[in-house]
Design an enzyme around this catalytic site. Structure first.
Site, short mmCIF file in Angstrom:
data_model
loop_
_atom_site.label_atom_id
_atom_site.label_comp_id
_atom_site.label_asym_id
_atom_site.label_seq_id
_atom_site.Cartn_x
_atom_site.Cartn_y
_atom_site.Cartn_z
N HIS A 273 0.82 -1.20 0.00
CA HIS A 273 0.00 0.00 0.00
C HIS A 273 0.86 1.26 0.00
CE1 HIS A 273 -2.67 -3.12 1.59
NE2 HIS A 273 -3.64 -2.45 1.01
N ASP A 345 -4.99 -6.11 -7.59
CA ASP A 345 -5.15 -5.40 -6.35
C ASP A 345 -5.44 -3.94 -6.72
OD1 ASP A 345 -5.26 -4.81 -3.65
OD2 ASP A 345 -3.30 -5.65 -3.17
#
Length: 566
Positions: A273, A345
């Site tokens: 992230h 993702d």
């Protein structure tokens, strides 16, 4: 422009009563209560079978094809009515005011429901919250499906990240499963399957057709906090059995499961992230450690596999897996024989934002992904796909193949007819059995009441909801609980450090990965791996001597056994 009109049955549902459960989020306030339920009425499934997905995809226009591989998020808790802040967010993301308008404008294939929490390791990619409770979620998903029908498009794929534990999007009014690591500690795949079937029934009742769970990553270093208790543990063989059980449970309820994060996020301490993690395992190590749970999930018939933004050097050095043909096609399709939908993702994560949205979209599709999750610029992604078709960098055949897989999956998932199953007693029982089997004593006595005399429950900062839930569960179990002066049971959880421990506590309980217990001084150390109400109810039964702690830690804790009791 060729347009396709697909019949869609939109449900005329109202509400049924729901139970309440603490979602297993870690540092949260008191749990909310569900809105009063209305009288239930007959409802119908929200999706209609697509008779020939390949022919349907082949007949679509380029614009429709491009839309079907996009799965963004949207701002607002209703499909057609949003506040000014949500409208501004949608305009920035897609140039429209509402989620329904976003679906119509881009002919979307799916939408992901999101929820922001500061204590969620995935929170940075979830700038919006559009889930509140089961009633609101079902009203939202019905509205989204109606928007797709009105645009003449196939039913939407409606997804969310309902992993349970620290990543739980819908928290109010649902039956909260414990974390995956708790299931790993229980070590009973049959209990896992039953609990995930209950979860699938509740998700289906809310109109969700895809759950991006379970996490199939095998844990390596303890420093891996972005995965942590989201994983079933460190043993690839045991994880494989658990992953397959979760897939069977979810999909037997009509909800597609989504394995993540292929080819494995467990053997790195970096967080995708924030950056591109580098995985330095050899090919042999990857095959032995990371491959088995993904293979087991595929063999169980999983509908979706999510790529990881990971530099797995033994497979394709220097290329994030999401953009690697070697990984997403040669390994996933060739070696694992996966035939379902491969989805990226979140494309709003830094490793995927290396290129403009359009170029990133084409690269991801050419690598073998079939859907693009959460593109940061929806128009840019769509326009990049159309430009790729025009200039030849993306073949129409590849896009038709991707959409065929998406439509095939849509034809196999349906939403249930009403909300009466959400929070049902049978679900509480199934999940409670898994919680009871997961409680682990790593130090201390294994039978009889673990404490005598009055008990006082304390907790690290921000864990008042868990503390109150344990107090109530202990009182229900017949334990004398007082505000101060009793023998202390101290609760810690996700993100806590040695400074959050109480060296004077008689019992220290870790509600996340158990590594912190290595620094605890208490004579009794317990792991629940989760802070849900049912986890704490199971803990209370053990503390009161009414149940045995049957769990074994699925990860190694320095200086402590997997269990002091078995």
């Amino acid at each position: 422009m060729r347009r396709l009109r697909v019949a869609l049955v939109v449900p005329l549902f109202l509400l049924a009563a729901c139970g309440n459960d603490d979602a297993g989020k870690d540092k949260g306030g008191a749990s909310a209560t569900s809105a009063p339920a209305a009288t239930p009425t007959q409802a119908t499934a929200t999706t209609a079978p697509i008779a020939d997905p390949a022919a349907t995809a082949a007949a679509m226009s380029d614009t429709d094809l491009a839309g079907q591989v996009l799965m963004p998020y949207a701002y607002g808790s209703d499909a057609t009515t949003v506040d000014k802040t949500s409208a501004a967010g949608n305009r920035n993301l897609a140039g429209v005011d509402t989620p329904a308008e976003m679906i119509a404008k881009f002919h979307l294939g799916g939408l992901i429901l999101v929820g922001f929490s500061a204590q969620d390791p995935t929170g940075s990619t979830n700038p919006a919250t559009n889930v509140e409770n089961p009633q609101q979620v079902r009203k939202l998903t019905d509205g989204l499906q109606a928007a797709a029908a009105q645009a003449g498009m196939p039913p939407l794929m409606v997804g969310t990240d309902q992993e349970y534990g620290v990543v739980t999007r819908i928290t109010d009014g649902v039956t909260a499963l414990p974390s995956a690591m708790a299931a790993g500690a229980a070590g009973q795949p049959a209990l896992t399957e039953a609990a995930w079937h209950a979860a699938g029934e509740e998700l289906s009742a809310m109109g969700i057709t895809v759950d991006f769970a379970p996490v199939a990553d095998t844990l390596g270093p303890p420093a891996n906090t972005v995965i942590g208790s989201r994983s079933f543990g460190a043993d690839p063989k045991a994880n494989a059995a658990q992953v397959a059980a979760a897939v069977r449970g979810l999909q037997s309820a009509g909800v597609a499961a989504g394995l993540k994060h292929f080819p494995g996020h467990g053997h790195t301490s970096a967080d995708s992230h924030a950056t591109l993690p580098v995985v330095t395992q050899t090919a042999a190590q990857w095959t032995a450690q990371d491959l088995p749970p993904f293979q087991a999930g595929v063999d169980a018939g999983v509908g979706v596999v999510m790529s990881g933004h990971l530099d797995v050097q033994a497979l394709d050095k220097g290329t994030a897996a999401t953009f690697s043909h070697k990984i997403m096609t040669d390994e996933l399709r060739g070696k694992l024989k996966f035939t379902g939908v491969a989805i990226t993702d979140a494309m709003n994560m830094p490793p995927a934002m290396k290129w403009p949205a359009g170029e990133a979209a084409v690269r991801a599709l050419n690598a073998g992904n079939d859907m693009l999750l959460m593109p940061p610029d929806i128009a840019g992604a769509r326009d990049g796909i159309l430009a790729g078709l025009k200039n030849g960098t993306l073949k129409r055949e590849r896009l038709v193949e991707a959409v065929t897989r998406v439509l095939t999956l849509k034809s196999r998932t349906t939403a249930a007819k009403g909300l009466s199953t959400v929070g049902a007693a049978a679900h509480q029982q199934a999940v409670g059995a898994l919680d009871a089997a997961s409680v682990t004593i790593l130090r201390g006595a294994c039978q009889g009441p673990l404490l005598t005399g009055p008990v006082t429950v304390t907790a690290a900062e921000g864990r008042e909801a868990a503390r109150v839930n344990l107090v109530r569960a202990l009182q229900a179990a017949g334990v004398n609980v007082q505000a101060a002066g009793g023998r202390v049971v101290h609760l810690v959880g996700y993100g806590d450090s040695p400074a959050d421990l109480d060296p004077a506590a008689a019992v220290t309980v870790m509600m996340d990965t158990p590594y912190l217990l290595a620094a605890a001084k208490s004579p009794t150390l317990i792991a629940t791996y989760s802070s849900s109400k049912l986890s704490l109810t199971a803990l209370a039964a053990v503390l009161a001597g009414k149940a045995k702690a049957a769990g074994r830690s699925p990860v190694a804790v320095p200086g402590l056994p997997a269990s002091a009791c078995r």
